[in-house]
Scaffold this active site. Structure first.
Site, PDB file in Angstrom:
ATOM      1  N   CYS A  82      -1.857  -2.531   7.809  1.00 18.49           N
ATOM      2  CA  CYS A  82      -1.831  -3.488   6.692  1.00 18.49           C
ATOM      3  C   CYS A  82      -0.533  -4.295   6.608  1.00 18.49           C
ATOM      4  O   CYS A  82      -0.555  -5.458   6.205  1.00 18.49           O
ATOM      5  CB  CYS A  82      -2.125  -2.769   5.384  1.00 18.49           C
ATOM      6  SG  CYS A  82      -3.838  -2.188   5.326  1.00 18.49           S
ATOM      7  N   ASP A 100       0.786  -1.251   0.000  1.00 18.88           N
ATOM      8  CA  ASP A 100       0.000   0.000   0.000  1.00 18.88           C
ATOM      9  C   ASP A 100       0.816   1.299   0.000  1.00 18.88           C
ATOM     10  O   ASP A 100       0.493   2.225   0.769  1.00 18.88           O
ATOM     11  CB  ASP A 100      -0.965   0.025   1.204  1.00 18.88           C
ATOM     12  CG  ASP A 100      -1.995  -1.093   1.169  1.00 18.88           C
ATOM     13  OD1 ASP A 100      -1.904  -1.964   0.292  1.00 18.88           O
ATOM     14  OD2 ASP A 100      -2.897  -1.090   2.028  1.00 18.88           O
ATOM     15  N   LYS A 115      -6.878  -4.937  -3.034  1.00 23.27           N
ATOM     16  CA  LYS A 115      -7.662  -5.356  -1.869  1.00 23.27           C
ATOM     17  C   LYS A 115      -8.523  -4.195  -1.392  1.00 23.27           C
ATOM     18  O   LYS A 115      -8.323  -3.058  -1.822  1.00 23.27           O
ATOM     19  CB  LYS A 115      -6.721  -5.834  -0.745  1.00 23.27           C
ATOM     20  CG  LYS A 115      -5.852  -4.724  -0.193  1.00 23.27           C
ATOM     21  CD  LYS A 115      -4.883  -5.268   0.835  1.00 23.27           C
ATOM     22  CE  LYS A 115      -4.058  -4.164   1.459  1.00 23.27           C
ATOM     23  NZ  LYS A 115      -4.807  -3.125   2.154  1.00 23.27           N
TER      24      LYS A 115
END
Ligand code: ZN
Length: 191
Positions: A143, A18, A104
């Site tokens: 994450c 990310d 995601k």
């Protein structure tokens, strides 16, 4: 030989979590000094390319009004909305054309913090005989943590690049690090 070159071996994959504009300063859900991970990761990416280590880059990719957003009762301000500018990878992150993107956070009914959560990534990595994950990205205590713990549960060895992660809060980062270490994760500094 650089330390990165010494670290990588066959059966490794580089997992970049990310590293998107919204998670960096100036973004919708900025992590303090989130952009600091970019030049470090670029060095790992460069070596991975040279050594033919596969590179996976995940992205949070939410539908508008996602259930993780405050407006829908979730904990976060709206971020990484599909196709928005903020959802793009950091512009200085030097991802090669061969990078495999893992998307995601697309589900309407729940959030997906882990890159492994219903993405099929564990099967994909096993299919390619990957044994060990070298992980960096954002955020350490959300994450990255969820991804690393799932990776361990899936049976992969995990190295976290300690200067290529940033937490949402320093306290959260410390707790995350303890949890990961408790699961047998190795931390290493690039220099
Ligand atoms: Zn999200």
């Amino acid at each position: 030989m650089s330390k990165i070159e010494e670290t990588f071996k066959g059966g490794d994959a580089l997992i970049i979590v990310d590293v998107q504009k919204d998670f960096c300063p100036g973004g919708a859900l900025p992590i303090e000094e989130g952009d600091k991970v970019v030049p470090v990761l670029n060095r790992w990416i460069g070596e991975a390319i040279k050594l033919s280590i596969p590179i996976y880059a995940s992205r949070d990719w939410h539908p508008a009004g996602h259930n993780s957003f405050k407006e829908s009762g979730g904990p976060w301000p709206p971020h990484c909305i599909q196709d928005s500018d903020g959802a793009r990878f950091h512009p200085d992150l030097k991802l090669p054309d061969s990078v495999i993107k893992v998307t995601k956070g697309v589900r309407f009914d729940k959030d997906q913090n882990s890159v492994f959560d219903e993405t099929g990534l564990a099967e994909e990595l096993r299919r390619r005989d990957i044994k060990r994950l070298v992980v960096g990205g954002l955020a350490e205590d959300v994450c990255v943590l969820a991804t690393v713990l799932d990776g361990r549960e899936e049976g992969f060895d995990v190295i976290v690049i300690s200067d290529a992660i940033q937490p949402v809060t320093p306290d959260g980062g410390e707790k995350a690090r303890e949890k990961m270490k408790g699961m047998g994760v190795r931390f290493m500094q690039t220099d």
